[in-house]
Design a protein around this motif. Structure first.
Motif, PDB file in Angstrom:
ATOM      1  N   GLY A  58       0.833  -1.205   0.000  1.00  0.00           N
ATOM      2  CA  GLY A  58       0.000   0.000   0.000  1.00  0.00           C
ATOM      3  C   GLY A  58       0.858   1.240   0.000  1.00  0.00           C
ATOM      4  O   GLY A  58       2.092   1.170  -0.125  1.00  0.00           O
ATOM      5  N   LEU A  59       0.221   2.399   0.141  1.00  0.00           N
ATOM      6  CA  LEU A  59       0.927   3.673   0.181  1.00  0.00           C
ATOM      7  C   LEU A  59       1.057   4.163   1.622  1.00  0.00           C
ATOM      8  O   LEU A  59       0.136   4.009   2.421  1.00  0.00           O
ATOM      9  N   THR A  60       2.199   4.740   1.941  1.00  0.00           N
ATOM     10  CA  THR A  60       2.374   5.401   3.225  1.00  0.00           C
ATOM     11  C   THR A  60       1.638   6.745   3.166  1.00  0.00           C
ATOM     12  O   THR A  60       1.270   7.207   2.077  1.00  0.00           O
ATOM     13  N   PRO A  61       1.371   7.394   4.301  1.00  0.00           N
ATOM     14  CA  PRO A  61       0.698   8.702   4.263  1.00  0.00           C
ATOM     15  C   PRO A  61       1.393   9.718   3.349  1.00  0.00           C
ATOM     16  O   PRO A  61       0.732  10.345   2.512  1.00  0.00           O
ATOM     17  N   PRO A  62       2.754   9.904   3.444  1.00  0.00           N
ATOM     18  CA  PRO A  62       3.375  10.820   2.476  1.00  0.00           C
ATOM     19  C   PRO A  62       3.358  10.252   1.062  1.00  0.00           C
ATOM     20  O   PRO A  62       3.349  10.987   0.073  1.00  0.00           O
ATOM     21  N   GLY A  63       3.324   8.912   0.970  1.00  0.00           N
ATOM     22  CA  GLY A  63       3.239   8.276  -0.341  1.00  0.00           C
ATOM     23  C   GLY A  63       1.942   8.605  -1.050  1.00  0.00           C
ATOM     24  O   GLY A  63       1.902   8.725  -2.286  1.00  0.00           O
ATOM     25  N   GLU A  64       0.845   8.759  -0.297  1.00  0.00           N
ATOM     26  CA  GLU A  64      -0.436   9.161  -0.883  1.00  0.00           C
ATOM     27  C   GLU A  64      -0.296  10.501  -1.583  1.00  0.00           C
ATOM     28  O   GLU A  64      -0.801  10.697  -2.700  1.00  0.00           O
ATOM     29  N   LEU A  65       0.406  11.430  -0.940  1.00  0.00           N
ATOM     30  CA  LEU A  65       0.599  12.760  -1.531  1.00  0.00           C
ATOM     31  C   LEU A  65       1.490  12.689  -2.765  1.00  0.00           C
ATOM     32  O   LEU A  65       1.240  13.373  -3.763  1.00  0.00           O
ATOM     33  N   VAL A  66       2.530  11.846  -2.696  1.00  0.00           N
ATOM     34  CA  VAL A  66       3.432  11.688  -3.841  1.00  0.00           C
ATOM     35  C   VAL A  66       2.670  11.105  -5.026  1.00  0.00           C
ATOM     36  O   VAL A  66       2.818  11.565  -6.168  1.00  0.00           O
ATOM     37  N   TYR A  67       1.839  10.097  -4.756  1.00  0.00           N
ATOM     38  CA  TYR A  67       1.076   9.461  -5.836  1.00  0.00           C
ATOM     39  C   TYR A  67       0.149  10.469  -6.514  1.00  0.00           C
ATOM     40  O   TYR A  67       0.070  10.525  -7.753  1.00  0.00           O
ATOM     41  N   LYS A  68      -0.554  11.271  -5.732  1.00  0.00           N
ATOM     42  CA  LYS A  68      -1.449  12.276  -6.315  1.00  0.00           C
ATOM     43  C   LYS A  68      -0.662  13.284  -7.154  1.00  0.00           C
ATOM     44  O   LYS A  68      -1.115  13.711  -8.223  1.00  0.00           O
ATOM     45  N   ALA A  69       0.528  13.657  -6.671  1.00  0.00           N
ATOM     46  CA  ALA A  69       1.366  14.587  -7.432  1.00  0.00           C
ATOM     47  C   ALA A  69       1.830  13.945  -8.735  1.00  0.00           C
ATOM     48  O   ALA A  69       1.876  14.600  -9.785  1.00  0.00           O
ATOM     49  N   CYS A  70       2.193  12.658  -8.679  1.00  0.00           N
ATOM     50  CA  CYS A  70       2.588  11.935  -9.902  1.00  0.00           C
ATOM     51  C   CYS A  70       1.467  11.940 -10.922  1.00  0.00           C
ATOM     52  O   CYS A  70       1.697  12.163 -12.117  1.00  0.00           O
ATOM     53  N   GLU A  71       0.244  11.692 -10.452  1.00  0.00           N
ATOM     54  CA  GLU A  71      -0.911  11.692 -11.349  1.00  0.00           C
ATOM     55  C   GLU A  71      -1.084  13.050 -12.015  1.00  0.00           C
ATOM     56  O   GLU A  71      -1.326  13.146 -13.221  1.00  0.00           O
ATOM     57  N   ARG A  72      -0.936  14.121 -11.216  1.00  0.00           N
ATOM     58  CA  ARG A  72      -1.109  15.471 -11.777  1.00  0.00           C
ATOM     59  C   ARG A  72      -0.041  15.790 -12.806  1.00  0.00           C
ATOM     60  O   ARG A  72      -0.325  16.320 -13.885  1.00  0.00           O
TER      61      ARG A  72
END
Length: 318
Positions: A58-72
């Motif tokens: 799964g994603l770590t809490p900061p990983g969630e933010l990184v993933y959303k940034a990658c998508e953008r």
């Protein structure tokens, strides 16, 4: 940090944290993906993914933010490519529209014919599936647009606009007694309790307002005998014509002339009206052919309106 690392993170999440599947999707090796992600995490100074041994969980809490940034970032990169393609070939290329069967069979033909007249060099592809599949295809850029009644307004990552409203009708063979009390001048409206004990043929639960039908019967505590479910209104009409039961279908799928062997009565007072919506991925660059197709399909969707709502929320009501 590079674009490959961003793509690796995105595909790992999209493929349920399977690096093997992500590598296949990116036409590269699993060890290469794993190494790039580890290097990315080392550069950031924290872990993007939760792990159990060597497996991603799964994603770590900061990983969630990184993933959303990658998508953008990757979405904007795709938009840059689309801008180039748009101005290199404004009236050619490919337009992929994801649709349910009812839309493809009964509603889209006139719009498709008109679109082909205006854009003869554009290759149009129709992908048929469930509303959930349609939404996923648009989110993953496998389709430019999606047209459906169910689910689209509730799907994350999409901008949806209403196109038209419709209601259900009940159908039965003309020689059957099932709908006789509800036909002709002065006939009473069909009630939910009139379905008690009748064999019913209707849509599969994911299609054409079936959920509203079930909810209405449940609220009224009426037990229905659904003897056949299908995603295709033509299939429903065929089996109704054979005497299998009373059909409940979209009014757009019934034509008094073409379906001359079937009676029909309106059911709007029982199940309300449904709204067919068209969806695009939030933040996508709107190519001319996308805007034109939307306007042909639903004339109230003007270029100015589409431009105004594209930066808005998940669902927009006119």
């Amino acid at each position: 940090m590079n674009l490959h690392q961003l793509r690796f993170v995105r595909e790992a999440v999209r493929h349920n944290f399977s690096l093997t599947d992500a590598a296949k999707a990116l036409f590269t090796s699993q060890p290469g993906v794993s190494k790039a992600i580890i290097e990315f995490e080392e550069e950031l100074g924290f872990e993007i993914f939760k792990r159990h041994g060597k497996r991603l969980k799964g994603l770590t809490p900061p990983g969630e933010l990184v993933y959303k940034a990658c998508e953008r970032v990757l979405a904007e990169l795709e938009n840059i490519k689309r801008v180039g393609e748009e101005f290199a070939a404004r009236e050619s290329g490919l337009l992929t529209v994801a649709v349910t069967h009812t839309q493809a069979r009964y509603v889209l033909p006139q719009a498709v014919a008109e679109f082909r007249k205006r854009f003869p060099r554009v290759r149009l592809v129709l992908l048929q599936g469930t509303p959930e599949q349609l939404a996923e295809w648009v989110r993953k850029d496998q389709a430019d647009l999606a047209v459906a009644t169910e689910a689209l307004a509730d799907e994350p990552g999409l901008v949806t606009l209403p196109c038209y409203d419709w209601a259900h009708v009940a159908i039965a063979p003309k020689d059957s007694p099932w709908l006789k009390p509800f036909l002709g001048l002065g006939a009473r409206k069909m009630a939910l309790t009139d379905f008690q004990g009748l064999p019913v043929v209707t849509y599969e639960p994911h299609f054409a307002g079936r959920r509203k039908i079930d909810a209405a019967f449940a609220k009224a505590a009426v037990q229905t005998d659904v003897v056949l479910e299908a995603i295709d209104a033509d299939v429903i009409k065929t089996y109704v014509g054979l005497g299998l039961g009373v059909g409940i279908i979209s009014e757009v799928a019934y034509d008094a002339n073409k379906d001359a062997l079937l009676d029909a009565v309106p059911l709007e007072h029982l199940f309300g009206r449904n709204t067919t919506r068209i969806a695009v991925r939030q933040g996508v660059f709107m190519r001319t052919v996308m805007v034109e197709f939307m306007g042909i399909f639903s004339p109230m969707l003007t270029p100015k309106l589409i431009e105004r709502v594209m930066g808005g929320g998940q669902a927009y009501d006119i």
